[in-house]
Scaffold this motif. Structure first.
Motif, PDB file in Angstrom:
ATOM      1  N   GLN A   1      -2.125  -8.697 -18.884  1.00  0.00           N
ATOM      2  CA  GLN A   1      -2.647  -9.517 -18.013  1.00  0.00           C
ATOM      3  C   GLN A   1      -2.833 -10.668 -18.901  1.00  0.00           C
ATOM      4  O   GLN A   1      -4.221 -10.890 -19.188  1.00  0.00           O
ATOM      5  CB  GLN A   1      -3.798  -8.898 -17.359  1.00  0.00           C
ATOM      6  CG  GLN A   1      -3.354  -8.047 -16.358  1.00  0.00           C
ATOM      7  CD  GLN A   1      -4.453  -7.326 -15.633  1.00  0.00           C
ATOM      8  OE1 GLN A   1      -5.667  -7.297 -15.967  1.00  0.00           O
ATOM      9  NE2 GLN A   1      -4.252  -7.075 -14.251  1.00  0.00           N
TER      10      GLN A   1
ATOM     11  N   ASN B   1      -3.238  -0.723 -15.289  1.00  0.00           N
ATOM     12  CA  ASN B   1      -3.974  -1.908 -14.815  1.00  0.00           C
ATOM     13  C   ASN B   1      -4.345  -2.148 -13.505  1.00  0.00           C
ATOM     14  O   ASN B   1      -4.550  -3.145 -12.995  1.00  0.00           O
ATOM     15  CB  ASN B   1      -3.356  -3.163 -15.525  1.00  0.00           C
ATOM     16  CG  ASN B   1      -3.243  -3.237 -17.036  1.00  0.00           C
ATOM     17  OD1 ASN B   1      -4.049  -2.597 -17.687  1.00  0.00           O
ATOM     18  ND2 ASN B   1      -2.470  -4.035 -17.521  1.00  0.00           N
TER      19      ASN B   1
ATOM     20  N   ASN C   1      -6.398  -0.214 -11.523  1.00  0.00           N
ATOM     21  CA  ASN C   1      -7.919   0.376 -11.165  1.00  0.00           C
ATOM     22  C   ASN C   1      -7.599   1.386 -10.122  1.00  0.00           C
ATOM     23  O   ASN C   1      -8.228   1.454  -9.034  1.00  0.00           O
ATOM     24  CB  ASN C   1      -8.929  -0.855 -10.262  1.00  0.00           C
ATOM     25  CG  ASN C   1      -9.969  -0.250 -10.173  1.00  0.00           C
ATOM     26  OD1 ASN C   1     -10.486   0.650 -10.989  1.00  0.00           O
ATOM     27  ND2 ASN C   1     -10.792  -0.748  -9.013  1.00  0.00           N
TER      28      ASN C   1
ATOM     29  N   TYR D   1      -9.457  -3.703 -14.126  1.00  0.00           N
ATOM     30  CA  TYR D   1      -8.251  -3.028 -13.789  1.00  0.00           C
ATOM     31  C   TYR D   1      -7.961  -1.671 -14.366  1.00  0.00           C
ATOM     32  O   TYR D   1      -7.114  -1.205 -13.957  1.00  0.00           O
ATOM     33  CB  TYR D   1      -7.365  -4.179 -14.347  1.00  0.00           C
ATOM     34  CG  TYR D   1      -7.542  -4.471 -15.772  1.00  0.00           C
ATOM     35  CD1 TYR D   1      -7.361  -3.391 -16.839  1.00  0.00           C
ATOM     36  CD2 TYR D   1      -8.261  -5.602 -16.430  1.00  0.00           C
ATOM     37  CE1 TYR D   1      -7.504  -3.565 -18.307  1.00  0.00           C
ATOM     38  CE2 TYR D   1      -8.494  -5.739 -17.909  1.00  0.00           C
ATOM     39  CZ  TYR D   1      -8.038  -4.834 -18.708  1.00  0.00           C
ATOM     40  OH  TYR D   1      -8.319  -5.026 -19.995  1.00  0.00           O
TER      41      TYR D   1
ATOM     42  N   PRO E   1      -7.528  -6.430 -10.912  1.00  0.00           N
ATOM     43  CA  PRO E   1      -6.563  -5.210 -11.221  1.00  0.00           C
ATOM     44  C   PRO E   1      -4.964  -5.598 -10.314  1.00  0.00           C
ATOM     45  O   PRO E   1      -5.215  -6.367  -9.437  1.00  0.00           O
ATOM     46  CB  PRO E   1      -7.061  -4.156 -10.514  1.00  0.00           C
ATOM     47  CG  PRO E   1      -8.223  -4.516  -9.823  1.00  0.00           C
ATOM     48  CD  PRO E   1      -8.670  -6.045 -10.159  1.00  0.00           C
TER      49      PRO E   1
ATOM     50  N   TYR F   1      -1.602  -7.939  -7.109  1.00  0.00           N
ATOM     51  CA  TYR F   1      -2.924  -7.682  -7.203  1.00  0.00           C
ATOM     52  C   TYR F   1      -3.202  -6.539  -6.249  1.00  0.00           C
ATOM     53  O   TYR F   1      -2.771  -6.555  -5.120  1.00  0.00           O
ATOM     54  CB  TYR F   1      -3.899  -8.872  -7.038  1.00  0.00           C
ATOM     55  CG  TYR F   1      -3.871  -9.741  -8.053  1.00  0.00           C
ATOM     56  CD1 TYR F   1      -4.697  -9.640  -9.378  1.00  0.00           C
ATOM     57  CD2 TYR F   1      -3.194 -11.046  -7.774  1.00  0.00           C
ATOM     58  CE1 TYR F   1      -4.385 -10.693 -10.212  1.00  0.00           C
ATOM     59  CE2 TYR F   1      -3.243 -12.017  -8.545  1.00  0.00           C
ATOM     60  CZ  TYR F   1      -3.815 -11.949  -9.740  1.00  0.00           C
ATOM     61  OH  TYR F   1      -3.970 -12.726 -10.943  1.00  0.00           O
TER      62      TYR F   1
ATOM     63  N   GLY G   1      -5.632  -6.254 -20.810  1.00  0.00           N
ATOM     64  CA  GLY G   1      -5.239  -5.203 -20.462  1.00  0.00           C
ATOM     65  C   GLY G   1      -5.348  -3.895 -20.988  1.00  0.00           C
ATOM     66  O   GLY G   1      -5.685  -3.828 -22.230  1.00  0.00           O
TER      67      GLY G   1
ATOM     68  N   GLN H   1     -14.077  -3.182  -6.794  1.00  0.00           N
ATOM     69  CA  GLN H   1     -13.039  -3.086  -5.834  1.00  0.00           C
ATOM     70  C   GLN H   1     -13.107  -1.892  -4.923  1.00  0.00           C
ATOM     71  O   GLN H   1     -13.178  -1.782  -3.952  1.00  0.00           O
ATOM     72  CB  GLN H   1     -11.870  -3.155  -6.732  1.00  0.00           C
ATOM     73  CG  GLN H   1     -10.530  -3.273  -5.549  1.00  0.00           C
ATOM     74  CD  GLN H   1      -9.406  -3.020  -6.551  1.00  0.00           C
ATOM     75  OE1 GLN H   1      -8.942  -2.181  -7.242  1.00  0.00           O
ATOM     76  NE2 GLN H   1      -8.335  -4.220  -6.256  1.00  0.00           N
TER      77      GLN H   1
END
Length: 700
Positions: free
Chosen positions: A192, A374, A376, A424, A442, A453, A489, A535
Motif C-alpha cells: 500500500q 492487508n 483487516n 489493514y 484496509p 477498500y 502493508g 473498522q
C-alpha cells in the motif's frame, strides 16, 4: 478436453450431474464455482504471437497466461458457447475452457489448466492406476516426490470432460484419496504505497520522536553488535521483479542464483513502466551496508531474487520452492497471496511448502514467511460483509489465506510506529509474529476491479510512519530517485522478519526451521493495543493464556533477543588440546572516512582445525564511534567484532572471545593455516587514529 461428460458407469459422487462442472475439489474442500459469461480460454497447439491471437475470429484476445500456455478471449455473453465451439474446431487449438469465478467472490477469476493431481490409496498398484487413468483419458505426467502414490496427469484430447468434472468423478472412487484440478489464479501483491514520506529507517532503531512510540523498532543496532549477517545465509525474496542494478544490492557474493520464472531466464528485472514491489521488499531485508543508501535488517546476508509468474497454479508454486531449495536458500520471504477471499491450498502447493520447510538447508528446513494480508480480515474465519463497492462481497463471508495458515509458514502481521495494530493487518489464530510497518486503510486487489477498500470505511485519520526502502533506480518505480518512503502493508513487515531470521541463522546455522520459528515467537515483544479496531470494532490486541494475540501473534520481533537466544543454543567452544597464534605490532594509520579501511595481517602456519578463538586489539582514535572492526579468516569469511557504539572514547584495549562475542563461533572448525586479518574501517570524516597492535590466539 471438453466440458461434456457422457459416461454413467462411474460411482455416485453425491454431486448432481448438473453441478459436477461447478464444484472445485481443493485442499479437502469443495468450492462452488460460477461460469463467467463473457470470456473463455484456449490452449493453442503452437506458440502463437499476440498478433496472430488478435486475428482469430472466435473472440477478442485480451492476454496470454504464459505459465499455463493459455490465451484469454472475451465475447458477448450470447456468443460464448458458439465461440468456444468454433475455437475447439480450430486446428490451432488443443482445448477451450470456460473461465470461472468463486461464488461470493466474483472478482476472483479461475482458469483451468490441463492438469489433475491424483493421490491414490497406498494399496493401489500401478495396473489399477493405469486403468483408471485410461478410463478418463488421462496421461501420466510426473510423480510428486514428497507425496506417496501421488501423480500429476494431463487431460488428453480423448477425455470426455474437463478437469473439474473429472476430479468430481474420481473423488468417489475408493482407490482415490485426493483428486484436484490445477487451477490458475492471479497473485495479489500485499502493498500500500500511500503514506507520507519519512526518509528514515525508524523500524530498525530509534530514540523516540514524532509518531514514534518507545520500543516500536526491532532493536537492530544492538543485534548488529553481535552480527550483521553472513553471506552463507541466503534470503530468497519471491516477488514481481528486482532492480539488481541498485547500489544497495552490490557487493561480492550479494546476489545468489537469481531466477525469472515469468520470462524463464535469470534476470528478474522490472519492466520500465512498472513499480518494483520486490525491490522494496528485498531492500528491507538485506540491503547492503556499503556507505550509501540504506541498510537492510541483515545487510551482510545474500539475496536470492525470484521473480514469480504472477499466477498461483501448482506448477508455479513448485517452481518457486524447488528453485529455492536446490540453490541453497536459507529463508524464503513471500509478501503476497492469492487474489481471492477464500483460497485453500492444493495438495501440491501444500506439499511444495512442506518440502522446503523440512528438506531445505540439507534437512534443517528453510524458514518460510508469508504476509498475512492487508484487508483487516481473518486469515481464517468469517465476517458479515456490507457496503462493498459494487457489492463485490456481501453477507456472511468466509475468509481464508491458504498460504498464511500453512503449518510450516510464519504468518506475519503488521504493527505501526506507535506500537498499535496497523489498520489493514489481517489477523487470527494463525498469526505467528508481527513486525513494524506503515498505517493505511484496509483493502485488497482484485483482477477485474483493481485495488478495493474493505468496508466499512475508516473515517478517522490513521497515525503512524511509513517505511523507507529501496526503489528502482532513477525515475521508474514508486517515486523519482533510488528510494521510496511510502512503502508499507504486511509486505514490508514480512521482509523485516525475514531479516531477523537471517541474523538468527548467521550466529547459529545449525538451527532447524522449527527452532527459528520458536525463537522468533519466544523472544518477541508483547506489544498491547487495548483500543477497538477502527473498522470492525473488535478488540484482539491482548494475549491469551498461551501468550498469543490474534492481532500480533506472539508479539513484535526483537532482533537482539532473537540473536541472543540463538547464540545460547550453540556450543561456545570445542575441547582444545593446545594453542597457537601470533601478533602484529606494526603501528598502522586508519584511513579517515574510507570504506576500504585498513587491514593488518597475522600468518598462521599450523593446519589444525580451530576450536577456540581469542582476538586482542589495541587501537587509539580521536572518536572510536567512527570505527567498525572485523576479523577475516583465511577463507575470507569475516565476522564483526566491534560496531560503531564506542562513542567519544579514544582508547580501545579489548579482547574478543567466543564467549563474549559468539559471532566468532562461525569460524570454529575452519583450518587455522593461512592469513588472518584485522580489518578496521573509519566511516566518518575528521577524527583520525591508528592500530597500535593486535594478537590472535587459536585453540586447536
Amino acid at each position: 478436453m471438453n466440458d461434456r461428460l457422457n459416461s454413467s458407469d462411474f460411482p455416485a459422487t453425491g454431486i448432481s450431474a448438473n453441478s459436477q462442472g461447478l464444484i472445485l475439489q481443493r485442499g479437502g474442500e469443495e468450492l462452488i464455482l460460477e461460469k463467467v459469461s463473457d470470456r473463455f480460454t484456449v490452449r493453442p497447439t503452437d506458440d502463437l504471437s499476440p498478433q496472430q491471437l488478435s486475428q482469430v475470429n472466435w473472440g477478442s484476445w485480451r492476454r496470454s497466461i504464459p505459465n499455463a500456455q493459455l490465451a484469454l478471449f472475451t465475447v458477448a455473453p450470447t456468443q460464448l458457447e458458439s465461440a468456444m465451439t468454433e475455437a475447439r474446431d480450430s486446428n490451432n487449438v488443443a482445448f477451450a475452457s470456460h473461465v470461472y469465478q468463486i461464488k461470493d467472490s466474483p472478482a476472483t477469476r479461475v482458469y483451468l489448466s490441463d492438469q489433475i493431481t491424483i493421490q491414490f490409496a497406498s494399496w493401489v498398484d500401478a495396473a489399477k492406476i493405469n486403468s483408471i487413468a485410461a478410463t478418463f483419458g488421462l496421461v501420466l505426467s510426473k510423480p510428486i516426490p514428497s507425496l506417496p502414490n501421488t501423480f500429476v496427469f494431463l487431460v488428453s484430447e480423448q477425455a470426455q470432460a474437463n478437469p473439474i468434472k473429472i476430479a468430481n468423478q474420481l473423488i468417489s472412487f475408493p482407490e482415490i484419496v485426493v483428486a484436484e484440478p490445477n487451477i490458475v489464479v492471479h497473485q495479489q501483491p500485499y502493498y500500500q504505497p500511500r503514506d507520507p514520506l519519512y526518509p528514515q529507517q525508524w523500524y530498525l532503531n530509534h530514540n523516540g520522536g514524532n509518531q514514534l512510540a518507545n520500543g516500536s523498532h526491532i532493536a537492530a543496532e544492538q543485534a548488529w553488535n553481535i552480527t550483521r549477517g553472513v553471506r552463507s545465509v541466503v534470503v530468497a525474496v519471491v516477488d514481481d521483479s528486482f532492480d539488481l542494478n541498485h547500489p544497495d544490492f552490490q557487493g561480492s557474493g550479494k546476489i545468489v542464483a537469481p531466477r525469472d520464472l515469468k520470462e524463464n531466464d535469470f534476470l528478474p528485472l522490472p519492466n520500465e513502466k512498472e513499480a518494483s514491489h520486490g525491490t522494496a521488499c528485498a531492500g528491507i531485508a538485506v540491503a547492503e551496508e556499503n556507505g550509501t543508501g540504506i541498510a537492510g535488517v541483515a545487510p551482510g546476508c545474500a539475496l536470492m531474487p525470484i521473480r514469480s509468474t504472477g499466477f498461483l497454479d501448482d506448477e508455479s508454486i513448485e517452481e518457486i520452492f524447488n528453485w529455492a531449495i536446490e540453490k541453497g536458500a536459507s529463508i524464503i520471504s513471500c509478501s503476497w497471496g492469492a487474489s481471492a477471499i477464500y483460497f485453500p491450498l492444493s495438495l501440491r502447493q501444500r506439499a511444495a511448502i512442506t518440502r522446503a520447510a523440512t528438506k531445505g538447508r540439507n534437512g534443517k528446513g528453510c524458514i518460510i514467511l508469508f504476509a498475512a494480508g492487508n484487508a483487516n480480515r481473518p486469515v481464517s474465519g468469517s465476517v458479515n460483509e456490507q457496503g462493498w463497492q459494487k457489492n463485490l462481497v456481501k453477507g456472511d463471508t468466509k475468509w481464508l489465506s491458504g498460504f498464511a495458515v500453512h503449518p510450516d509458514a510464519i504468518a506475519v502481521a503488521a504493527s505501526t510506529s506507535l506500537n498499535k495494530k496497523a489498520a489493514y493487518s489481517n489477523w487470527g489464530a494463525n498469526i505467528s509474529v508481527c513486525a513494524p510497518s506503515n498505517n493505511a486503510p484496509p483493502g485488497m486487489w482484485f483482477q477485474q476491479e483493481g485495488y478495493v477498500y474493505t468496508q466499512p470505511a475508516i473515517a478517522t485519520a490513521l497515525s503512524g510512519r511509513g517505511m523507507f526502502t529501496t526503489d528502482q533506480v532513477g525515475a521508474a518505480g514508486y517515486e523519482p530517485g533510488d528510494f521510496t518512503s511510502n512503502f508499507g502493508g504486511t509486505s514490508s513487515a514480512t521482509p523485516v522478519v525475514a531479516g531477523v531470521a537471517a541474523l538468527v541463522l548467521s550466529v547459529n546455522p545449525d538451527l532447524t526451521a522449527k527452532q527459528v520459528k520458536r525463537i522468533l515467537e519466544e523472544t518477541a515483544d508483547k506489544i498491547v493495543d487495548l483500543e477497538p479496531d477502527l473498522q470492525l470494532g473488535r478488540r484482539y490486541g491482548t494475549y491469551d493464556e498461551n501468550g498469543h494475540s490474534q492481532w500480533f501473534g506472539y508479539g513484535k520481533v526483537n532482533a537482539l533477543r532473537a540473536v541472543q537466544a540463538a547464540q545460547k543454543l550453540r556450543p561456545s567452544t570445542l575441547s582444545t588440546n593446545g594453542q597457537i597464534g601470533g601478533g602484529n605490532n606494526s603501528k598502522t594509520s586508519i584511513p579517515d572516512n574510507d570504506p576500504q579501511g585498513i587491514k593488518s595481517a597475522i600468518a598462521i602456519s599450523e593446519s589444525s582445525l580451530v576450536k577456540d578463538i581469542q582476538v586482542s586489539v589495541n587501537i587509539t582514535h580521536e572518536f572510536l564511534g567512527d570505527l567498525e572492526i572485523y576479523l577475516i579468516a583465511p577463507n575470507n569469511h569475516l565476522v564483526l567484532l566491534q560496531s560503531r557504539i564506542l562513542g567519544r572514547r579514544s582508547e580501545l584495549q579489548a579482547t574478543y572471545t567466543v564467549r563474549s562475542h559468539p559471532v566468532l563461533a562461525q569460524l570454529l572448525s575452519l583450518p587455522a593455516k593461512g592469513r588472518w586479518q584485522l580489518w578496521v574501517i573509519d566511516y566518518a570524516p575528521q577524527d583520525i587514529g591508528k592500530i597500535n597492535s593486535w594478537e590472535l590466539t587459536l585453540g586447536i
